[in-house]
Each structure stands twice: as C-alpha cells, then as structure tokens.
Design a protein around this motif. Structure first.
Motif, PDB file in Angstrom:
ATOM      1  N   CYS A  63      24.007  47.428 -58.902  1.00  0.00           N
ATOM      2  CA  CYS A  63      24.242  46.653 -60.130  1.00  0.00           C
ATOM      3  C   CYS A  63      25.581  46.987 -60.784  1.00  0.00           C
ATOM      4  CB  CYS A  63      23.089  46.867 -61.097  1.00  0.00           C
ATOM      5  SG  CYS A  63      21.615  45.993 -60.531  1.00  0.00           S
ATOM      6  N   HIS A  64      25.788  48.242 -61.172  1.00  0.00           N
ATOM      7  CA  HIS A  64      27.023  48.572 -61.893  1.00  0.00           C
ATOM      8  C   HIS A  64      27.764  49.749 -61.285  1.00  0.00           C
ATOM      9  CE1 HIS A  64      23.920  46.991 -64.731  1.00  0.00           C
ATOM     10  NE2 HIS A  64      24.845  46.060 -64.835  1.00  0.00           N
ATOM     11  N   GLY A  65      27.311  50.190 -60.094  1.00  0.00           N
ATOM     12  CA  GLY A  65      28.107  51.165 -59.347  1.00  0.00           C
ATOM     13  C   GLY A  65      27.783  52.628 -59.561  1.00  0.00           C
ATOM     14  N   SER A  66      26.668  52.957 -60.210  1.00  0.00           N
ATOM     15  CA  SER A  66      26.304  54.375 -60.261  1.00  0.00           C
ATOM     16  C   SER A  66      26.078  54.867 -58.842  1.00  0.00           C
ATOM     17  CB  SER A  66      25.008  54.585 -61.056  1.00  0.00           C
ATOM     18  OG  SER A  66      25.246  54.372 -62.418  1.00  0.00           O
ATOM     19  N   ARG A  67      26.486  56.105 -58.583  1.00  0.00           N
ATOM     20  CA  ARG A  67      26.282  56.673 -57.252  1.00  0.00           C
ATOM     21  C   ARG A  67      25.739  58.089 -57.391  1.00  0.00           C
ATOM     22  NH1 ARG A  67      31.484  56.143 -53.964  1.00  0.00           N
ATOM     23  NH2 ARG A  67      30.069  56.450 -52.211  1.00  0.00           N
ATOM     24  N   PHE A  68      24.907  58.459 -56.443  1.00  0.00           N
ATOM     25  CA  PHE A  68      24.206  59.743 -56.484  1.00  0.00           C
ATOM     26  C   PHE A  68      24.356  60.394 -55.119  1.00  0.00           C
ATOM     27  CE2 PHE A  68      22.352  56.456 -59.058  1.00  0.00           C
ATOM     28  CZ  PHE A  68      22.176  57.051 -60.295  1.00  0.00           C
ATOM     29  N   ASP A  69      24.465  61.735 -55.090  1.00  0.00           N
ATOM     30  CA  ASP A  69      24.576  62.376 -53.783  1.00  0.00           C
ATOM     31  C   ASP A  69      23.229  62.283 -53.052  1.00  0.00           C
ATOM     32  OD1 ASP A  69      22.929  64.488 -54.590  1.00  0.00           O
ATOM     33  OD2 ASP A  69      24.568  65.923 -54.794  1.00  0.00           O
ATOM     34  N   ARG A  70      23.187  62.777 -51.833  1.00  0.00           N
ATOM     35  CA  ARG A  70      21.983  62.561 -51.015  1.00  0.00           C
ATOM     36  C   ARG A  70      20.751  63.196 -51.621  1.00  0.00           C
ATOM     37  NH1 ARG A  70      23.727  66.700 -46.295  1.00  0.00           N
ATOM     38  NH2 ARG A  70      24.747  68.084 -47.756  1.00  0.00           N
ATOM     39  N   PHE A  71      20.964  64.188 -52.507  1.00  0.00           N
ATOM     40  CA  PHE A  71      19.821  64.836 -53.159  1.00  0.00           C
ATOM     41  C   PHE A  71      19.509  64.217 -54.530  1.00  0.00           C
ATOM     42  CE2 PHE A  71      21.976  68.200 -50.607  1.00  0.00           C
ATOM     43  CZ  PHE A  71      21.046  68.221 -49.568  1.00  0.00           C
TER      44      PHE A  71
END
Ligand code: FES
Length: 511
Positions: free
Chosen positions: A487-495
C-alpha cells in the motif's frame, strides 16, 4: 547468481556510531542518515547550528546504499510531463534546482576533500522498444524550454554502445554514494554535528521545542525536527496518498576497463532502463591486485512494491537487455533492489510537514532521483529553518496539489484500495511445510494472515502479516528477503522488524 548486495555495500564498510544514550537537546534534530538527512545536517552545522542526526541502522543504511547514483537534471518523468504538471516556471525551477544539487555535491566534495569518484559525465536519452524519434523531439523541446543544456544527435559519441538517435544532456555527473556519505558524515561531525546510529525514532511532536522520541524512550528536544527517512513515519495519511512505493532492480556486470564510455544512459521505455559505469579495483571487489575494473550498472524492471515476486526473472531480463546493448558486458557480479517513492506529480516533497506544527519538516518522494532530491532537501530545508526565502519552496511544498496529477492520484489510490482484498484471499501456500529454506510466505492460520519465514536451519519465525500502518497485508520480497507492504511501502526484515516507514512499528508478534 550473486547474493543481493550493492556495489556500494561491497566497496565500503557500514559507518556506525554509538547509539544515543541520554536525553539530548539541539537546534535541529534530523531523523535519517541518508543523503537528505546528512546534507541537511551538514549545511546547518556549517552555519553554526547545533545538529543531532539519528538513524535506526547506520549512515546510508537505507535506500542510499541501494541507489545507482545518477546525478542528473533530466527529470525521471521527463520535462514534457513536468511542463504539463508544473508549468513553464515550475519546469525551469525543477531544472535549476537539480542543476544546483549536482553543483552543490561537487562543491562539498572539493571543500571537504571527499574521495568519492565524483565524475562529470554526459547523459544520453535513447529510444526504447517501440518508441519513435518524435518522442525525443518533444522531450528536446520541453527540456530546452526548462533551461536544460541538451542537444539531439544521430548517435551518442561513446564507445561500447550503439545508441541510435538520442538526446545528449551536458554536464551530468556520478559518484560513489556511500563514499560520499561517509565523507559527509565525517565533515558534519567536524563542524560540530552529532550522529547516533542504532537509534530508532518512534514519534515526533512539533512545538516549542519539537520532541523526537526514540525506541529506547529517550527524547531529543530541538528547535526544529527534520524527517528524512525515505517515507515519513510521522505522517499517517496526508503524504502517503500522494506518493506510491515502487521496487526497482539493479545489476552490476564486469566489463574490461575503458570498453564502455563513462556516461549516464537512459531509455524511453516505461519502466525505463538506466545505466552507468563505476570504476573500481580488483582489490575492492575482493581480489588481491589494484588492477582497474569497470562495473556496468544497469537498472530497471520497476513494479509497485509488494506486488510482484518474480525477482529472478526480472534480474534475468535486465541481464539479457544489458548483454544485447553492451556487448563488452561480462559476468554479473552484483544484483540488488531498492525502493523509490513516486509522487503523483514527479517531484519530491520537501518542506514543512502537512497538518503539523511549523517546525517539523519532511523530505520524501525521491521520484527515482534520490541523490539530487536529497541534496535539494539539504539546501531548501536549511534555508527554511534559517528563515531565508528560497525560490524552490512552492515547487517542493509537501502540501501542494497539482490538478494535472488528479488521474495519477486516483489510479494510485485505487490500487491501494484494491490491496485490501488480500484480507479475503487464501494464503500464498496452504502449509508451512511448503515454505523453502530462507524464504517467506503468507499463510492463513486460525483465520488470520501470518507472515512466516523459514531460516536456513529450518527455524520458523511468525509475525502477523497485517501492516501496522493502515492494515494492508504484507508480501514476501525474494530479492531483498523482506516483507513489503503493497500500500504505502512499509518494509520489514525477515523477522518482522520495521526497516522502512511509514509503519512506526514492527509486525506484531504472533502468540
Ligand atoms: Fe500503509 Fe502498510 S504502509 S498499510
């Protein structure tokens, strides 16, 4: 295939400092130690202001490490479009501001004795598949009207590439972005600025003073706060309906030294390809000699963040495209991907944060020109904070609305609305057993969408797949091993730890 790793990451060491350990106070607190944040901090420190820069990870630990670092005043969306959206005065200011950014980078390199391979080169816009020469003619006319130094040629006077008809943009430039940032960080500290990495900001409140609160519950009080985090985490809606996150891919191919002329190359496809070279040495690439090596960097294959999972195919298409056009290209040494924030009208949002106190500023919406937009932010925000007039203020005002961008606004927000349908779809796999090692997938468990990552030892890591920003369902990104929100580009690492806003929080733990 090489692992996902940029040439810049290979040839520098991540610059970290100690984290913030006590409450602090400064004239200005900058959140984000990428090019926008550091340039702003540097400019202000040079003018004698006390500056604190904090970053969740490291200097350049965000998208600056993943750029291809074209320094250009040929706007990504092309001047024909900038003229339509911003008018003749706006197009001229866009041209002169990006020109000023290139010049400012060169000046900083000289003043601070930075060793970052800054190089003046020409830029060539060439025809993509299916394009007609009249496309170049229209852009030539628009760019000239905006004040760009540009001409049309039957072919680019370069080695190693048969361009066909092209536009030549004079006095463009390139550099090594991470070496530049390292030097800028050192210069900022020399001018009295403080940098704290490993320090995540979780909230910003404007007022007298502005208060930046960190994940460790420390506060920085400041006369002004600048949020320069690619996508601002302190803004819930206002800016995020006006820009859209795109994922873009890059490869680095070894070429014999000097076989291809150093220049910037772009084509007219949509998404377009962007190409440049970087001179390095065998030693910097892990060898044991100082033999010169050129790396041909080719980018493209963009798509909306979180809306494609075919990274291998995209890297393969880039490789084929490069080999067909640059016969000197040899092995692929690097491949990486990054995120760009595309605004609905093609220019960055730099200035006072909408609907906020007057002393909170934002720099976002790189529009694929992060190095120049980041430097423009450094110049413009310094003027605004110092109370000086700047002719670019209205052009980059984050609160602006351009009526000509209405259709793009509707298209992007309709796309966001459609992403909420993911709440109702089945998981990407029906069982955790189907998830390969070092891979993630969304499954449905007890009616909830769960983001599941299987590590290399078979360990299973589960987080809610619901993005804490506004509730879209994240998707696995195989190119970067991240969970990306469409949606707005938040990104989270694999954990599940947040690495890119606007989400202020990690993916929720699953109990
Ligand atoms: Fe907005 Fe995820 S980034 S919902």
């Amino acid at each position: 295939m090489p692992r996902s790793h940029s040439l810049w990451q290979q040839t520098t060491t991540a610059l970290t400092t100690s984290p913030l350990r006590n409450h602090a106070r400064a004239d200005v607190c900058v959140v984000g130690a990428g090019i926008a944040g550091l340039t702003t901090g540097y400019q202000l420190a040079r003018e004698g202001r006390s500056v604190i820069v904090i970053d969740a990870v490291a200097v350049g630990g965000g998208q600056t490490a993943l750029t291809t670092a074209h320094l250009s005043n040929e706007i990504d969306d092309r001047y024909e479009e900038i003229l339509r959206l911003h008018g003749p005065d706006g197009a001229r200011l866009a041209c002169s501001s990006h020109r000023a950014a290139i010049d400012r980078i060169e000046t900083i390199c000289r003043l601070e004795h930075l060793s970052c391979s800054f190089e003046q080169v020409d830029g060539y816009l060439v025809l993509g598949r299916g394009a007609k020469e009249r496309d170049l003619d229209r852009e030539l006319e628009a760019a000239r009207a905006a004040g760009v130094e540009v001409d049309k040629l039957p072919t680019a006077p370069v080695q190693g590439f048969s361009s066909g008809p092209c536009l030549r943009f004079r006095n463009q430039a390139q550099f090594h972005p991470m070496k530049y940032l390292e030097g800028l960080a050192t210069a900022l500290q020399r001018h009295g600025g403080q940098i704290y990495t490993g320090t995540r900001a979780v909230s910003v409140e404007g007022g007298q003073p502005a208060v930046v609160r960190t994940a460790d519950d420390l506060i920085v009080q400041a006369g002004a706060a600048v949020i320069a985090t690619n996508s601002p985490f302190n803004d819930i809606v206002a800016i995020h309906t006006k820009q859209a996150p795109y994922h873009t891919y890059a490869i680095g191919l070894r070429v014999p030294a000097g076989a291809i002329s150093h220049a910037l190359y772009w084509d007219t496809e949509d998404p377009y390809h962007y190409v440049r070279l970087q001179r390095t040495t065998a030693r910097e690439l892990g060898g044991d000699t100082d033999e010169r090596v050129d790396i041909l960097i080719v980018g493209g294959e963009d798509h909306k963040t979180g809306q494609a999972q075919d990274a291998d195919e995209r890297f393969e298409r880039l490789t084929q495209w490069a080999r067909e056009r640059f016969p000197a290209a040899r092995d692929v040494e690097f491949r990486w991907s990054g995120q760009v924030m595309e605004t609905v009208d093609g220019l960055g949002y730099i200035g006072r944060n909408p609907l906020d106190a007057g002393n909170v500023y934002v720099a976002t919406g790189d529009s694929g020109m992060g190095m120049t937009h980041g430097t423009i932010a450094g110049i413009l925000l310094t003027d605004l904070i110092q109370g000086r007039a700047n002719p670019w203020t209205d052009l980059y005002d984050p609160s602006r609305v351009r009526t000509g961008a209405a259709m793009e606004w509707v298209k992007e927000n309709l796309n966001v609305a459609l992403q909420y349908a993911s709440w109702l779809t089945p998981g990407e796999v029906s069982s955790i057993d189907q998830i390969a090692s070092n891979t993630g997938a969304v499954i449905v468990e007890n009616g909830r969408k769960i983001a599941v990552f299987r590590d290399e030892r078979g360990g299973i890591h589960k987080r809610s797949a619901v993005c804490p920003h506004l509730g879209c369902i994240v998707a696995w990104n195989p190119a970067a091993s991240t969970w990306d929100c469409p949606c707005h580009g938040s990104r989270f690492d694999r954990f599940g730890a947040v690495v890119n806003g606007p989400s202020p929080k990690d993916l929720e733990k699953v109990t």
